[in-house]
Scaffold this motif. Structure first.
Motif, mmCIF file in Angstrom:
data_model
loop_
_atom_site.group_PDB
_atom_site.id
_atom_site.type_symbol
_atom_site.label_atom_id
_atom_site.label_comp_id
_atom_site.label_asym_id
_atom_site.label_seq_id
_atom_site.Cartn_x
_atom_site.Cartn_y
_atom_site.Cartn_z
ATOM 1 N N ASP A 204 0.820 -1.218 0.000
ATOM 2 C CA ASP A 204 0.000 0.000 0.000
ATOM 3 C C ASP A 204 0.851 1.263 0.000
ATOM 4 O O ASP A 204 0.325 2.380 0.043
ATOM 5 C CB ASP A 204 -0.936 0.000 1.210
ATOM 6 N N GLY A 205 2.167 1.112 -0.028
ATOM 7 C CA GLY A 205 3.063 2.263 -0.076
ATOM 8 C C GLY A 205 3.510 2.758 1.275
ATOM 9 O O GLY A 205 4.349 3.668 1.356
ATOM 10 N N VAL A 206 2.997 2.190 2.363
ATOM 11 C CA VAL A 206 3.363 2.622 3.714
ATOM 12 C C VAL A 206 4.597 1.861 4.183
ATOM 13 O O VAL A 206 4.674 0.634 4.057
ATOM 14 C CB VAL A 206 2.194 2.396 4.695
ATOM 15 N N LEU A 207 5.552 2.602 4.752
ATOM 16 C CA LEU A 207 6.762 1.987 5.268
ATOM 17 C C LEU A 207 6.433 1.209 6.531
ATOM 18 O O LEU A 207 5.830 1.727 7.469
ATOM 19 C CB LEU A 207 7.803 3.075 5.572
ATOM 20 N N SER A 208 6.815 -0.055 6.591
ATOM 21 C CA SER A 208 6.533 -0.893 7.752
ATOM 22 C C SER A 208 7.596 -0.687 8.827
ATOM 23 O O SER A 208 8.566 0.046 8.636
ATOM 24 C CB SER A 208 6.490 -2.366 7.352
ATOM 25 N N ALA A 209 7.425 -1.363 9.949
ATOM 26 C CA ALA A 209 8.415 -1.339 11.035
ATOM 27 C C ALA A 209 9.312 -2.569 10.992
ATOM 28 O O ALA A 209 10.058 -2.835 11.933
ATOM 29 C CB ALA A 209 7.703 -1.259 12.380
ATOM 30 N N ILE A 210 9.273 -3.307 9.899
ATOM 31 C CA ILE A 210 10.021 -4.562 9.780
ATOM 32 C C ILE A 210 11.304 -4.321 8.982
ATOM 33 O O ILE A 210 11.263 -3.935 7.814
ATOM 34 C CB ILE A 210 9.169 -5.637 9.077
ATOM 35 N N ARG A 211 12.420 -4.559 9.628
ATOM 36 C CA ARG A 211 13.700 -4.415 8.968
ATOM 37 C C ARG A 211 14.114 -5.734 8.306
ATOM 38 O O ARG A 211 13.701 -6.812 8.733
ATOM 39 C CB ARG A 211 14.793 -4.020 9.968
ATOM 40 N N VAL A 212 14.991 -5.625 7.325
ATOM 41 C CA VAL A 212 15.532 -6.815 6.669
ATOM 42 C C VAL A 212 16.196 -7.730 7.694
ATOM 43 O O VAL A 212 15.999 -8.951 7.693
ATOM 44 C CB VAL A 212 16.536 -6.409 5.577
ATOM 45 N N LYS A 213 16.983 -7.165 8.613
ATOM 46 C CA LYS A 213 17.734 -7.992 9.566
ATOM 47 C C LYS A 213 16.851 -8.637 10.631
ATOM 48 O O LYS A 213 17.325 -9.512 11.366
ATOM 49 C CB LYS A 213 18.828 -7.158 10.241
ATOM 50 N N SER A 214 15.595 -8.245 10.722
ATOM 51 C CA SER A 214 14.714 -8.864 11.711
ATOM 52 C C SER A 214 14.059 -10.139 11.195
ATOM 53 O O SER A 214 13.452 -10.883 11.967
ATOM 54 C CB SER A 214 13.631 -7.871 12.161
ATOM 55 N N VAL A 215 14.179 -10.412 9.892
ATOM 56 C CA VAL A 215 13.523 -11.594 9.317
ATOM 57 C C VAL A 215 14.506 -12.551 8.640
ATOM 58 O O VAL A 215 14.130 -13.638 8.207
ATOM 59 C CB VAL A 215 12.421 -11.189 8.327
ATOM 60 N N LEU A 216 15.776 -12.138 8.518
ATOM 61 C CA LEU A 216 16.805 -12.993 7.929
ATOM 62 C C LEU A 216 17.923 -13.216 8.937
ATOM 63 O O LEU A 216 18.390 -12.261 9.577
ATOM 64 C CB LEU A 216 17.380 -12.367 6.666
ATOM 65 N N THR A 217 18.355 -14.457 9.104
ATOM 66 C CA THR A 217 19.435 -14.770 10.031
ATOM 67 C C THR A 217 20.192 -15.988 9.541
ATOM 68 O O THR A 217 19.650 -16.815 8.786
ATOM 69 C CB THR A 217 18.885 -15.045 11.445
ATOM 70 N N ASN A 218 21.451 -16.114 9.966
ATOM 71 C CA ASN A 218 22.210 -17.337 9.670
ATOM 72 C C ASN A 218 22.537 -18.111 10.945
ATOM 73 O O ASN A 218 23.348 -19.035 10.916
ATOM 74 C CB ASN A 218 23.484 -17.022 8.880
#
Length: 396
Positions: A204-218
């Motif tokens: 919808d064009g709204v910036l979320s509060a979810i960062r890339v580093k919060s959903v990807l990990t090794n």
């Protein structure tokens, strides 16, 4: 001066010796000429050595070897969240700007006692900058940081192994990141490092509060921490390590590295436990003599009291070649999948391309990394995040 002394000595020898025949005189002259030539060579070597000598770093303790080293790693990061493009002058968190001091002494032929201080300086870390960094300020991160990496002492014995005490690598640190591709500067299994602070934007064009580093990990073990660690000696390329970490955490790891006819192989497998979770993770990488290389990584974490138990797998295909005289050229493509890292049901993935060029005469590596991030979350729709990082690392 040396020539004069030689001639004087020869003259005295002749004056006090019995008469010499013509052949003997010729032999003596030849020997004198060889001796004078050798003296001239030694004088030239001494002059060259003095001219080439460089200032050395000395320790406050005469029995201790002190070395200072480090690096500066800067680049330009461009991100696109599907609607907005941002540019950042960054420090590459894959191998941050840092400086280290290492002092070592050898009490015996088998024992080395050492101390290490290593700190990093990051202005605009690739893992932190976001769309908000320059607009309103990003309260979740700082644009500058000064942090400790190693503050430790260690005792390394050839027969009994190595004991570490202080802030530094835990036994499981790095066990998800064994990688022989030569492209880790531009991308490795910790894929969120390239643009980890970037926020996903909703469809919808709204910036979320979810960062890339919060959903990807090794799931790379317990990282660096205050701990006591022990490593066994290497047996045929295999060694074991374990550490006890502050906060009721501990880990154990098997680490392997060896070269065979036609290829080199490295790998690691680790188990770690904290007060709230336990996990298993590992990685392996093989480099063939023809330059082809393959890297795999995987891990699974079991968290207490939650249904979101993260897991990941990672794969990379690479090629290394000596196309230029200044150093190796390394190319690779990789894929990273993480499930349930943010909330249960999350499906995050990343695909990337990497290029690293060594420039050995400058102690420099130039690199480019291109990466796309995708997040699927039940009940939500997000635009992909694309990122391009280009930079150089200069070591000293």
């Amino acid at each position: 001066m040396k020539k004069t002394l030689i001639c004087t000595a020869v003259g005295l020898f002749i004056a006090n010796s019995a008469p010499l025949f013509a052949g003997e005189v010729d032999d003596l002259k030849a020997q004198i000429q060889k001796l004078m030539t050798r003296v001239e060579q030694l004088e030239k070597q001494k002059t060259t050595a003095v001219a080439d000598s460089k200032p050395t770093v000395t320790s406050g303790e005469k029995q201790v070897r002190l070395s200072i080293s480090g690096q500066v790693n800067r680049g330009l990061l461009i991100t696109d969240d599907g609607e907005e493009t941002d540019y950042h002058n960054v420090d590459n968190d894959a191998s941050s700007t840092r400086i280290r001091f290492i002092g070592e002494a050898d009490p015996t032929d088998e024992l080395t006692v050492g101390a290490a201080i290593e700190v990093q300086f990051e202005s605009n870390s690739t893992a932190d900058v976001s769309q908000l960094t320059r607009e309103t300020g990003d309260p979740g991160t700082g644009t500058d940081n000064f942090t400790q990496r190693r503050l430790e002492v260690y005792f390394d014995h050839k027969r009994f192994g190595k004991l570490w005490l202080g802030q530094g690598w835990t036994a499981s640190e790095g066990t998800s990141e064994y990688d022989l591709s030569g492209t880790a500067l531009a991308g490795y299994s910790d894929t969120d490092i390239l643009a980890g602070g970037t926020f996903f934007r909703g469809s919808d064009g709204v910036l979320s509060a979810i960062r890339v580093k919060s959903v990807l990990t090794n799931l790379d073990g317990l990282g660096r921490d205050d701990r006591i660690r022990y490593d066994t000696p290497s047996f045929g390329g295999l060694k074991l390590a374990t550490s006890l970490v502050d906060g009721d955490a501990w880990d154990v790891a098997a680490l392997y590295s060896s070269a065979f006819p036609g290829f080199k192989l490295v790998g690691a497998l680790a188990y770690a436990q904290t007060s709230s979770a336990d996990q298993v993770n590992g990685s392996a990488s093989i480099l063939l003599d023809n330059g082809l290389n393959f890297t795999l990584g995987a891990g699974d974490q079991d968290k207490d009291g939650t249904s979101a138990d993260p897991s990941f797998y990672y794969a990379k295909l690479g090629y290394r070649a000596s196309w230029f005289s200044v150093g190796k050229t390394s190319l690779s493509v990789d894929y990273h999948q993480t499930d349930d890292a943010g909330v249960a049901g999350d499906d995050a993935s990343s695909v990337g391309l990497q290029l690293v060029q060594e420039i050995k005469p400058w102690a420099t590596e130039a690199y480019v990394g291109l990466r796309n991030y995708e997040l699927d979350r039940p009940g939500s729709n997000f635009e992909d995040v694309s990122a391009l990082l280009a930079g150089v690392r200069v070591k000293f």
